[in-house]
Write a protein that holds these residues in place. Structure first.
Motif, PDB file in Angstrom:
ATOM      1  N   LYS A  53     -29.878  11.801  44.266  1.00 47.33           N
ATOM      2  CA  LYS A  53     -30.427  10.907  43.254  1.00 47.33           C
ATOM      3  C   LYS A  53     -31.629  11.539  42.546  1.00 47.33           C
ATOM      4  CE  LYS A  53     -31.806   6.205  42.376  1.00 47.33           C
ATOM      5  NZ  LYS A  53     -31.755   4.837  42.810  1.00 47.33           N
ATOM      6  N   LYS A  54     -31.516  11.687  41.228  1.00 45.87           N
ATOM      7  CA  LYS A  54     -32.551  12.190  40.329  1.00 45.87           C
ATOM      8  C   LYS A  54     -32.872  13.676  40.493  1.00 45.87           C
ATOM      9  CE  LYS A  54     -34.692   7.783  39.372  1.00 45.87           C
ATOM     10  NZ  LYS A  54     -35.916   7.078  39.109  1.00 45.87           N
ATOM     11  N   LEU A  55     -32.006  14.449  41.176  1.00 43.94           N
ATOM     12  CA  LEU A  55     -32.155  15.896  41.297  1.00 43.94           C
ATOM     13  C   LEU A  55     -30.861  16.537  40.811  1.00 43.94           C
ATOM     14  CD1 LEU A  55     -34.017  18.227  42.200  1.00 43.94           C
ATOM     15  CD2 LEU A  55     -32.800  18.163  44.385  1.00 43.94           C
ATOM     16  N   ASP A  56     -30.958  17.277  39.695  1.00 42.67           N
ATOM     17  CA  ASP A  56     -29.777  17.806  39.024  1.00 42.67           C
ATOM     18  C   ASP A  56     -29.684  19.320  39.148  1.00 42.67           C
ATOM     19  OD1 ASP A  56     -29.514  15.180  38.071  1.00 42.67           O
ATOM     20  OD2 ASP A  56     -30.660  15.650  36.261  1.00 42.67           O
ATOM     21  N   PHE A  57     -28.460  19.797  39.311  1.00 42.53           N
ATOM     22  CA  PHE A  57     -28.135  21.220  39.244  1.00 42.53           C
ATOM     23  C   PHE A  57     -27.685  21.508  37.822  1.00 42.53           C
ATOM     24  CE2 PHE A  57     -24.805  24.489  39.300  1.00 42.53           C
ATOM     25  CZ  PHE A  57     -25.546  25.561  39.767  1.00 42.53           C
ATOM     26  N   LYS A 106     -37.439   7.852  33.431  1.00 42.13           N
ATOM     27  CA  LYS A 106     -36.819   8.213  32.151  1.00 42.13           C
ATOM     28  C   LYS A 106     -37.781   8.921  31.200  1.00 42.13           C
ATOM     29  CE  LYS A 106     -37.387   3.836  29.675  1.00 42.13           C
ATOM     30  NZ  LYS A 106     -36.677   2.769  28.961  1.00 42.13           N
ATOM     31  N   HIS A 107     -39.083   8.948  31.527  1.00 38.00           N
ATOM     32  CA  HIS A 107     -40.073   9.598  30.668  1.00 38.00           C
ATOM     33  C   HIS A 107     -40.661  10.872  31.268  1.00 38.00           C
ATOM     34  CE1 HIS A 107     -39.940   6.215  27.974  1.00 38.00           C
ATOM     35  NE2 HIS A 107     -40.212   5.390  28.965  1.00 38.00           N
ATOM     36  N   GLN A 108     -40.401  11.166  32.529  1.00 39.17           N
ATOM     37  CA  GLN A 108     -41.027  12.299  33.204  1.00 39.17           C
ATOM     38  C   GLN A 108     -39.952  13.120  33.927  1.00 39.17           C
ATOM     39  OE1 GLN A 108     -44.594  12.422  33.304  1.00 39.17           O
ATOM     40  NE2 GLN A 108     -44.696  10.570  32.099  1.00 39.17           N
ATOM     41  N   MET A 109     -39.951  14.441  33.676  1.00 39.11           N
ATOM     42  CA  MET A 109     -39.037  15.316  34.403  1.00 39.11           C
ATOM     43  C   MET A 109     -39.618  16.722  34.478  1.00 39.11           C
ATOM     44  SD  MET A 109     -35.859  15.999  31.778  1.00 39.11           S
ATOM     45  CE  MET A 109     -35.503  14.279  31.632  1.00 39.11           C
ATOM     46  N   VAL A 134     -37.885  33.391  34.287  1.00 39.25           N
ATOM     47  CA  VAL A 134     -37.998  32.122  34.996  1.00 39.25           C
ATOM     48  C   VAL A 134     -38.809  31.181  34.114  1.00 39.25           C
ATOM     49  CG1 VAL A 134     -38.936  30.952  37.017  1.00 39.25           C
ATOM     50  CG2 VAL A 134     -37.860  33.195  37.267  1.00 39.25           C
ATOM     51  N   PHE A 135     -38.301  29.961  33.941  1.00 38.83           N
ATOM     52  CA  PHE A 135     -38.978  28.955  33.133  1.00 38.83           C
ATOM     53  C   PHE A 135     -39.352  27.767  34.005  1.00 38.83           C
ATOM     54  CE2 PHE A 135     -36.189  31.144  30.177  1.00 38.83           C
ATOM     55  CZ  PHE A 135     -37.000  31.364  29.078  1.00 38.83           C
ATOM     56  N   LEU A 136     -40.551  27.288  33.828  1.00 40.83           N
ATOM     57  CA  LEU A 136     -40.998  26.033  34.419  1.00 40.83           C
ATOM     58  C   LEU A 136     -41.282  25.101  33.251  1.00 40.83           C
ATOM     59  CD1 LEU A 136     -43.535  27.498  36.995  1.00 40.83           C
ATOM     60  CD2 LEU A 136     -41.192  26.765  37.430  1.00 40.83           C
ATOM     61  N   HIS A 137     -40.650  23.951  33.243  1.00 38.76           N
ATOM     62  CA  HIS A 137     -40.785  23.060  32.101  1.00 38.76           C
ATOM     63  C   HIS A 137     -41.034  21.639  32.579  1.00 38.76           C
ATOM     64  CE1 HIS A 137     -39.044  20.470  28.824  1.00 38.76           C
ATOM     65  NE2 HIS A 137     -39.912  21.205  28.157  1.00 38.76           N
ATOM     66  N   TYR A 138     -42.140  21.068  32.152  1.00 39.31           N
ATOM     67  CA  TYR A 138     -42.449  19.676  32.448  1.00 39.31           C
ATOM     68  C   TYR A 138     -42.368  18.886  31.161  1.00 39.31           C
ATOM     69  CZ  TYR A 138     -45.049  15.426  33.289  1.00 39.31           C
ATOM     70  OH  TYR A 138     -45.420  14.111  33.366  1.00 39.31           O
ATOM     71  N   ARG A 139     -41.674  17.766  31.177  1.00 33.85           N
ATOM     72  CA  ARG A 139     -41.616  16.884  30.018  1.00 33.85           C
ATOM     73  C   ARG A 139     -42.155  15.527  30.402  1.00 33.85           C
ATOM     74  NH1 ARG A 139     -36.326  14.239  27.534  1.00 33.85           N
ATOM     75  NH2 ARG A 139     -37.254  12.320  28.244  1.00 33.85           N
ATOM     76  N   GLY A 140     -43.122  15.098  29.662  1.00 32.93           N
ATOM     77  CA  GLY A 140     -43.692  13.781  29.906  1.00 32.93           C
ATOM     78  C   GLY A 140     -43.951  13.062  28.597  1.00 32.93           C
ATOM     79  N   ILE A 141     -43.539  11.832  28.519  1.00 37.93           N
ATOM     80  CA  ILE A 141     -43.787  10.991  27.352  1.00 37.93           C
ATOM     81  C   ILE A 141     -44.758   9.916  27.790  1.00 37.93           C
ATOM     82  CG2 ILE A 141     -42.777   9.452  25.631  1.00 37.93           C
ATOM     83  CD1 ILE A 141     -40.136  10.961  26.037  1.00 37.93           C
ATOM     84  N   PHE A 142     -45.903   9.895  27.156  1.00 33.84           N
ATOM     85  CA  PHE A 142     -46.946   8.950  27.547  1.00 33.84           C
ATOM     86  C   PHE A 142     -47.110   7.871  26.493  1.00 33.84           C
ATOM     87  CE2 PHE A 142     -47.893  12.989  29.507  1.00 33.84           C
ATOM     88  CZ  PHE A 142     -48.056  12.627  30.822  1.00 33.84           C
TER      89      PHE A 142
END
Length: 142
Positions: A53-57, A106-109, A134-142
């Motif tokens: 749950k909530k962890l995607d490959f 739905k706003h943070q990954m 290697v990419f590290l990507h954080y998406r947050g909608i505030f």
């Protein structure tokens, strides 16, 4: 053209299971003046699968091939075009990608992704290369 198929929904699964694919073909020709004959094909495919749950490959690939000739503008220090150089290409570029994505809501990954690129041009072998990133990507909608 392309498509995104939600297999998880089609199979009545509660987890995300999506595949996507696309293709594009381009043909550029000019028969007068500076002759141009360039063909290119772009093919891509991808997979998203919710492992827990909530962890995607995540996995994907992209293939770009081109062959023919084209002209590249030569510019001076003021970015004005001063001449054109004809180039010949017979190239193939492959990009492979694999990663994981954690969806907090739905706003943070957060995504951790590895890409490997291999580019080969038979007419300019000195410019052939391959590398991984290697990419590290954080998406947050505030």
């Amino acid at each position: 053209g392309g498509a995104n198929v939600h297999l998880g929904k089609m199979l009545d699964m509660t987890r995300i299971f999506d595949i996507n694919f696309g293709a594009r073909y381009e043909n550029t020709t000019r028969t007068q003046g500076a002759l141009v004959d360039l063909n290119s094909t772009l093919i891509d495919a991808g997979l998203t699968f919710e492992v827990v749950k909530k962890l995607d490959f995540l996995a994907g690939m992209k293939s770009f091939t081109a062959s023919g000739n084209e002209f590249i503008a030569k510019r001076n220090a003021f970015n004005a075009i001063v001449d054109y150089d004809e180039i010949f290409v017979d190239m193939n570029e492959m990009i492979y990608s694999v990663g994981i994505r954690a969806r907090f809501n739905k706003h943070q990954m957060f995504t951790l992704n590895y890409n490997f690129t291999d580019m080969q041009n038979k007419f300019a072998t000195a410019n052939n290369y391959n590398f991984g990133q290697v990419f590290l990507h954080y998406r947050g909608i505030f």
